[in-house]
Enzyme design. Structure first.
Site, mmCIF file in Angstrom:
data_model
loop_
_atom_site.group_PDB
_atom_site.id
_atom_site.type_symbol
_atom_site.label_atom_id
_atom_site.label_comp_id
_atom_site.label_asym_id
_atom_site.label_seq_id
_atom_site.Cartn_x
_atom_site.Cartn_y
_atom_site.Cartn_z
ATOM 1 N N PHE A 154 53.637 111.515 42.279
ATOM 2 C CA PHE A 154 52.176 111.504 42.326
ATOM 3 C C PHE A 154 51.722 112.763 43.044
ATOM 4 C CE2 PHE A 154 47.986 110.699 43.989
ATOM 5 C CZ PHE A 154 47.335 110.122 42.913
ATOM 6 N N ASP A 198 55.771 118.904 47.881
ATOM 7 C CA ASP A 198 54.522 118.192 48.115
ATOM 8 C C ASP A 198 54.695 117.297 49.341
ATOM 9 O OD1 ASP A 198 52.460 116.317 48.162
ATOM 10 O OD2 ASP A 198 52.347 116.110 45.995
ATOM 11 N N LYS A 218 46.344 114.588 53.974
ATOM 12 C CA LYS A 218 46.295 113.301 54.658
ATOM 13 C C LYS A 218 46.282 113.368 56.193
ATOM 14 C CE LYS A 218 47.994 110.485 50.825
ATOM 15 N NZ LYS A 218 46.754 109.733 50.589
#
Length: 387
Positions: free
Chosen positions: A122, A207, A236
């Site tokens: 993702f 990532d 995040k």
């Protein structure tokens, strides 16, 4: 009637306040929060040091755009560079934007276009990052995807070694797949990616949007694997809840992102930088990271001891305070009963409970979570019938 697009399956909880590892709803109910805003509130909810940093900046300037010098950007970038293998930083507003920047930089720098990613990955919901994501369920309905993305099985060393061609710009990977089930990468797999990138003259993109900023007990999760990516993306946990993303790149890539090649109106604005600056001061402390690692090992071991004999439980895995409990059935009923009993957790796919507590979580709070998980999973195990 709601005035919002129904793009989220929202819980029937309206949060009134939050502090540390707890949320409080408008009915006065208290929840132990092992969601942390989806791995965002790494210092817990409303950390005072971050709040004070933002408040101080609020009294000075909120936004000027990147047409001006922003000293806080240099300060935060320096901290990211000093704790990574990178040399320069581009600031954005989210993980998707950070990954978008990485994809653009890889194509521009190499002059090639194909990006290799992995099934169940993702990487975001912008058009390019949606195309990079290896999950059909989030791609359906949006028409043709951006071209020249190719997906390989995760943790498949031979699939990586078999890659050929002179058109590959980059290989992009999560060192722990988050949305894909909390699946840690195998060291030989990640090393094979690094070696294949060198062989193909492609860039190695990691990532770290969910795994970065201390989540696994290291500043960045790639540090567990003795690899050296060309590009690292984050978001995040970087701003403790304030929207901010970043892409870190090595020195040889700097000239490919010259003035006018890429931009973000709000990226790296002073308020976001104030939040990131205070966040990194705490998390990038060696003793803090050591405590995260120790907490993660303790929590995982307690879960194994408490749940190993439950027929409902298939596997327990993860790194640091990013833990997945794979069940032999859909997790939604278990998550609902946990929520009713005051513990918030996430799914990671249909059969995995994802635990993302604040990195400041206490032993007492972890003990409470283990007790609630063990008792609720046991109740559901009693009615579980293997097919």
């Amino acid at each position: 009637m709601s005035y919002l697009f129904p793009t989220y399956a929202r819980l029937d909880i309206e949060v009134e306040k939050a502090e540390g590892a707890y949320l409080y709803d408008t009915n006065g109910k208290k929840y132990l929060d092992f969601v942390s805003g989806i791995a965002v509130c790494n210092l817990g909810h409303c950390p005072k040091t971050v709040s004070q940093s933002i408040q101080k900046q609020l009294e000075k300037v909120w936004h000027v755009s990147n047409l001006f010098q922003i000293p806080l950007q240099e300060k935060v970038a320096k901290k990211l560079v000093e704790h990574s293998v990178g040399d320069a930083v581009f600031f954005a507003n989210s993980g998707a934007e950070a990954n978008e920047a990485a994809i653009k930089l890889a194509r521009k720098h190499t002059g090639k276009h194909k990006i290799i990613t992995f099934l169940q990955s993702f990487h975001g919901r912008t058009y390019a990052t949606l195309s990079a994501t290896g999950q059909k369920k989030v791609q359906e309905g949006f028409g043709p995807l951006a071209p020249t993305f190719e997906y390989l099985p995760y943790n498949d060393v031979e699939a990586v070694k078999s890659l050929k061609g002179n058109d590959i710009a980059a290989i992009m990977v999560e060192v722990v797949q988050g949305e894909g089930g909390v699946v840690p990468g195998d060291p030989t797999f990640l090393k094979a990616i690094e070696e294949k990138c060198k062989e193909l003259d492609a860039l190695f993109i990691v990532d770290e949007v969910q795994t970065g900023i201390g989540r696994t007990g290291k500043a960045f999760a790639y540090e567990h694997y003795k690899i050296s990516p060309d590009i690292i993306t984050l978001a995040k946990g970087l701003g403790s809840g304030f929207p901010v993303g970043a892409m870190i790149g090595k020195k040889h890539l700097i000239s490919s992102f010259s003035p006018g090649s890429h931009a973000s109106t709000f990226g790296g604005n002073p308020l976001a930088m104030a939040a990131a600056d205070a966040t990194l001061d705490e998390i990038f402390n060696e003793s803090f990271l050591t405590s995260v690692s120790e907490k993660g090992k303790w929590l995982k071991q307690q879960l194994i001891e408490q749940l190993q004999d439950e027929p409902l439980v298939k596997d327990i895995r993860g790194k640091g305070l990013m833990i997945g409990i794979e069940l032999n059935t859909d997790v939604q009923n278990v998550l609902t009963s946990l929520r009713e009993n005051g513990l918030l957790a996430l799914p990671a796919g249909p059969k995995v409970i994802r635990l993302l507590p604040p990195l400041t979580v206490t032993k007492q709070e972890m003990e409470k979570a283990v007790h609630l998980l063990a008792s609720n999973i046991h109740l559901h195990s009693l009615t579980f019938s293997p097919s």
